[in-house]
Scaffold this motif. Structure first.
Motif, mmCIF file in Angstrom:
data_model
loop_
_atom_site.group_PDB
_atom_site.id
_atom_site.type_symbol
_atom_site.label_atom_id
_atom_site.label_comp_id
_atom_site.label_asym_id
_atom_site.label_seq_id
_atom_site.Cartn_x
_atom_site.Cartn_y
_atom_site.Cartn_z
ATOM 1 N N ALA A 18 -12.961 -0.217 3.048
ATOM 2 C CA ALA A 18 -12.113 1.439 3.216
ATOM 3 C C ALA A 18 -10.333 1.189 2.179
ATOM 4 N N LEU A 19 -9.780 0.694 3.040
ATOM 5 C CA LEU A 19 -8.121 -0.533 2.526
ATOM 6 C C LEU A 19 -8.698 -0.763 0.683
ATOM 7 N N VAL A 20 -9.457 -1.481 1.089
ATOM 8 C CA VAL A 20 -9.610 -2.566 -0.643
ATOM 9 C C VAL A 20 -10.111 -1.146 -1.137
ATOM 10 N N TRP A 26 -5.722 3.635 -5.874
ATOM 11 C CA TRP A 26 -4.332 3.733 -6.295
ATOM 12 C C TRP A 26 -3.630 3.020 -7.476
ATOM 13 N N GLY A 27 -4.368 1.711 -8.083
ATOM 14 C CA GLY A 27 -3.152 1.176 -8.756
ATOM 15 C C GLY A 27 -4.045 1.323 -10.783
ATOM 16 N N THR A 28 -5.743 1.575 -10.208
ATOM 17 C CA THR A 28 -5.934 2.160 -11.343
ATOM 18 C C THR A 28 -5.491 3.539 -12.079
ATOM 19 N N MET A 29 -4.764 4.348 -10.922
ATOM 20 C CA MET A 29 -4.245 5.224 -11.090
ATOM 21 C C MET A 29 -3.154 5.099 -11.760
ATOM 22 N N VAL A 30 -2.282 4.289 -10.827
ATOM 23 C CA VAL A 30 -0.689 4.226 -11.376
ATOM 24 C C VAL A 30 -1.074 3.414 -12.864
ATOM 25 N N THR A 31 -1.200 2.743 -13.389
ATOM 26 C CA THR A 31 -1.670 2.257 -14.108
ATOM 27 C C THR A 31 -1.443 3.071 -15.132
ATOM 28 N N GLN A 32 -3.253 4.074 -14.985
ATOM 29 C CA GLN A 32 -4.128 4.786 -15.753
ATOM 30 C C GLN A 32 -2.583 5.969 -16.011
ATOM 31 N N THR A 33 -1.524 6.184 -15.379
ATOM 32 C CA THR A 33 -0.490 7.176 -15.323
ATOM 33 C C THR A 33 0.843 6.929 -16.283
#
Length: 195
Positions: A18-20, A26-33
């Motif tokens: 779940a952490l992975v 989270w990383g994909t959302m930051v990158t997309q934002t």
């Protein structure tokens, strides 16, 4: 909000994956934002849909299940489609590299001030959290439990079609012919990789 249903199942066997998944999400959302600061929402949505094509290759790395030849062909078609989507008016190729600036932004950008407490900002954040994130994720997880993975991938790819439509309607995004060609190629690649 759902701790009574979640806490009893929190074992190391669940927590580590779940952490992975959470960190990856989270990383994909930051990158997309960050990417949305440099390209239109419709183009971003189609570039994001490319994950369906990349999934067999990620699975290969983790589970050693080699992708089929069709996945390789889909990957090449998707790459060509991304190239068309990335073409700027006039035909110049331009990909943003905002991800490289995340670390720099942490050291150079100011922290948010109290202006984020404005009612319109709070309402937007609540909508994004409750409507666009939490509710959407719950419905998606329930739906994914009831359909085969290949059908789910195709259904989830339609998100990019809706994103382009809403971006054109509400954001005023101009859709160039190169983008349409790229969208079509990416969509074909996604369908090839999951059917």
């Amino acid at each position: 909000l759902f701790h009574k249903h979640i806490v009893p199942y929190l074992t190391p066997k669940i927590i580590v994956p779940a952490l992975v998944v959470g960190l990856t999400y989270w990383g994909t959302m930051v990158t997309q934002t960050i990417g949305l600061q440099t390209i239109e929402p419709g183009r971003s949505a189609f570039l994001t849909a490319a994950y369906c094509v990349l999934t067999p290759f990620a699975t290969w790395i983790i589970s050693k299940n080699r992708p089929k030849a069709i996945n390789l062909v889909a990957g090449v078609i998707c790459l060509i489609g991304v190239g068309f989507v990335s073409l700027k008016p006039g035909g110049s190729l331009s990909l943003s590299a905002g991800v490289l600036f995340i670390i720099g932004a942490l050291f150079t950008e100011p922290m948010p001030n109290a202006s984020w407490l404005a009612p319109s900002v709070v309402a937007s954040v609540l909508y994004l959290f409750l409507g666009a994130t939490m509710s959407a994720q719950i419905m998606q997880n329930i739906g994914l439990a009831h359909v085969p993975a290949s059908q789910a991938s195709i259904i989830m790819c339609t998100e990019s079609l809706f994103a382009v439509t809403f971006s054109a309607l509400f954001w005023g995004e101009t859709i160039m012919w190169t983008s349409l060609v790229g969208f079509a190629l990416i969509f074909v690649a996604v369908l090839m990789s999951v059917i």
